[in-house]
Design a protein around this motif. Structure first.
Motif, PDB file in Angstrom:
ATOM      1  N   LEU A  88       0.859  -1.195   0.000  1.00  0.00           N
ATOM      2  CA  LEU A  88       0.000   0.000   0.000  1.00  0.00           C
ATOM      3  C   LEU A  88       0.890   1.238   0.000  1.00  0.00           C
ATOM      4  O   LEU A  88       1.774   1.358   0.856  1.00  0.00           O
ATOM      5  CB  LEU A  88      -0.896   0.023   1.244  1.00  0.00           C
ATOM      6  N   PRO A 138       0.998   5.665  -1.592  1.00  0.00           N
ATOM      7  CA  PRO A 138       0.374   6.719  -2.409  1.00  0.00           C
ATOM      8  C   PRO A 138       0.839   6.669  -3.864  1.00  0.00           C
ATOM      9  O   PRO A 138       0.193   7.242  -4.745  1.00  0.00           O
ATOM     10  CB  PRO A 138       0.828   8.023  -1.741  1.00  0.00           C
ATOM     11  N   GLY A 188       3.040   0.268   5.187  1.00  0.00           N
ATOM     12  CA  GLY A 188       4.157   1.095   5.633  1.00  0.00           C
ATOM     13  C   GLY A 188       3.689   2.179   6.580  1.00  0.00           C
ATOM     14  O   GLY A 188       2.490   2.402   6.767  1.00  0.00           O
ATOM     15  N   TYR A 246       5.637   5.966   8.720  1.00  0.00           N
ATOM     16  CA  TYR A 246       6.683   7.002   8.650  1.00  0.00           C
ATOM     17  C   TYR A 246       6.670   7.666   7.278  1.00  0.00           C
ATOM     18  O   TYR A 246       5.614   7.843   6.674  1.00  0.00           O
ATOM     19  CB  TYR A 246       8.061   6.418   9.002  1.00  0.00           C
ATOM     20  N   LEU A 271      -2.238   9.457   3.679  1.00  0.00           N
ATOM     21  CA  LEU A 271      -2.552   8.950   5.013  1.00  0.00           C
ATOM     22  C   LEU A 271      -1.266   8.867   5.830  1.00  0.00           C
ATOM     23  O   LEU A 271      -0.183   9.109   5.318  1.00  0.00           O
ATOM     24  CB  LEU A 271      -3.188   7.562   4.886  1.00  0.00           C
ATOM     25  N   GLY A 290      -0.199   2.737   5.681  1.00  0.00           N
ATOM     26  CA  GLY A 290      -0.940   1.914   4.738  1.00  0.00           C
ATOM     27  C   GLY A 290      -2.109   1.130   5.327  1.00  0.00           C
ATOM     28  O   GLY A 290      -2.870   0.505   4.585  1.00  0.00           O
TER      29      GLY A 290
HETATM   30  C1  JB8 Z   1       3.672   5.987   4.988  1.00  0.00           C
HETATM   31  O1  JB8 Z   1      -1.759   7.451   1.775  1.00  0.00           O
HETATM   32  B1  JB8 Z   1      -1.337   6.148   1.683  1.00  0.00           B
HETATM   33  C2  JB8 Z   1      -0.075   5.709   2.447  1.00  0.00           C
HETATM   34  C3  JB8 Z   1       0.657   6.629   3.198  1.00  0.00           C
HETATM   35  C4  JB8 Z   1       1.802   6.187   3.833  1.00  0.00           C
HETATM   36  C5  JB8 Z   1       2.245   4.868   3.702  1.00  0.00           C
HETATM   37  C6  JB8 Z   1       1.524   3.972   2.944  1.00  0.00           C
HETATM   38  C7  JB8 Z   1       0.362   4.398   2.314  1.00  0.00           C
HETATM   39  C8  JB8 Z   1       3.425   4.755   4.440  1.00  0.00           C
HETATM   40  N1  JB8 Z   1       2.696   6.841   4.617  1.00  0.00           N
HETATM   41  O2  JB8 Z   1      -1.939   5.246   0.840  1.00  0.00           O
END
Ligand code: JB8
Length: 239
Positions: A85, A87, A112, A114, A136, A139
């Motif tokens: 997962l 972005p 994940g 951090y 986010l 994940g």
């Molecule tokens: C650290 O927004 B997300 C997302 C944000 C993240 C991580 C994984 C996914 C790992 N920040 O889909």
């Protein structure tokens, strides 16, 4: 379907034990196993992150625990698909959920945290998925969304009446038509008479028309387009 999730916050996946996905788990249709990444650390602090090479803010998730975790879960359960997962992943759509439900008797999701994972971690995965164009803190919520969307498509999870195949429109092509239940009049608001007419042909026609009108008004990006007409221009991602 067997689903393995690796995360540093196993409690984040608890909502899946409720409602429909929970029923699918209790019924044995979905076998969910949530693993704490720190299980695969060896130091006293169970550290999973470190400062980024090259400097900059925040921390990066380290290779060693992630490789150990994914390789161990892979050796034990042979997941048909290993998914990160992030972005930067392919956007999750109903078509992606359908493909995973159809093709994967098992899958492994890695969440994940951090500032993200060491780039070398990406080589462990078959796919990277994003649940939308927002960032986010990790994940886990993405994993919840992917699992919810896929689990409801596993045969037997939905009853036959509500099964996707029984619907007149596929989940993603059109917005739903307006729904009503009793009473026939509530605070002066009446149910559209066609729905109480008993004329099932008329009801189906009205619902189709409402779904198309609603889709055109609210989600013109979903509306069928004449061939050759350009779709909305793609937006560039920041993260
Ligand atoms: C650290 O927004 B997300 C997302 C944000 C993240 C991580 C994984 C996914 C790992 N920040 O889909």
């Amino acid at each position: 379907m067997r689903i393995d999730v690796i995360t540093i916050f196993p409690g984040y996946l608890a909502p899946l034990r409720e409602a429909l996905p929970g029923k699918a788990i209790s019924a044995g249709l979905v076998d969910l196993a949530v693993h704490d990444l720190r299980t695969w650390t060896h130091d006293v602090h169970q550290s999973v992150d470190d400062a980024p090479y090259g400097g900059g803010p925040g921390m990066v998730m380290r290779c060693e625990p992630i490789y150990a975790a994914v390789e161990d879960v892979t050796a034990r359960f042979a997941p048909a698909r290993r998914i990160l997962l992030t972005p930067q992943g392919t956007p999750l759509t109903q078509a992606v959920a359908r493909r995973l439900a159809d093709e994967c008797p098992s899958m492994l999701l890695f969440c994940g945290r951090y500032e993200g994972v060491d780039e070398r971690v990406r080589a462990l995965f078959d796919e990277e998925l994003s649940i939308g164009d927002y960032v986010l803190t990790g994940g886990e919520l993405g994993a919840l969304v992917v699992i919810d969307a896929v689990a409801r498509l596993v045969p037997g999870v939905l009853g036959s009446a509500e099964s996707p195949a029984a619907e007149s429109f596929s989940d993603a092509d059109l917005l739903e038509y307006p729904q009503y239940t009793r009473p026939a009049e509530f605070r002066g608001l009446a149910v559209p008479p066609v729905l109480t007419s008993g004329n099932h042909g008329e009801i189906a026609r009205w619902r189709g028309e409402q779904a198309r009108l609603r889709t055109g008004a609210r989600r013109p990006d979903l509306a069928p387009r004449p061939p050759g007409e350009a779709s909305a221009s793609p937006r560039r991602r920041r993260d």
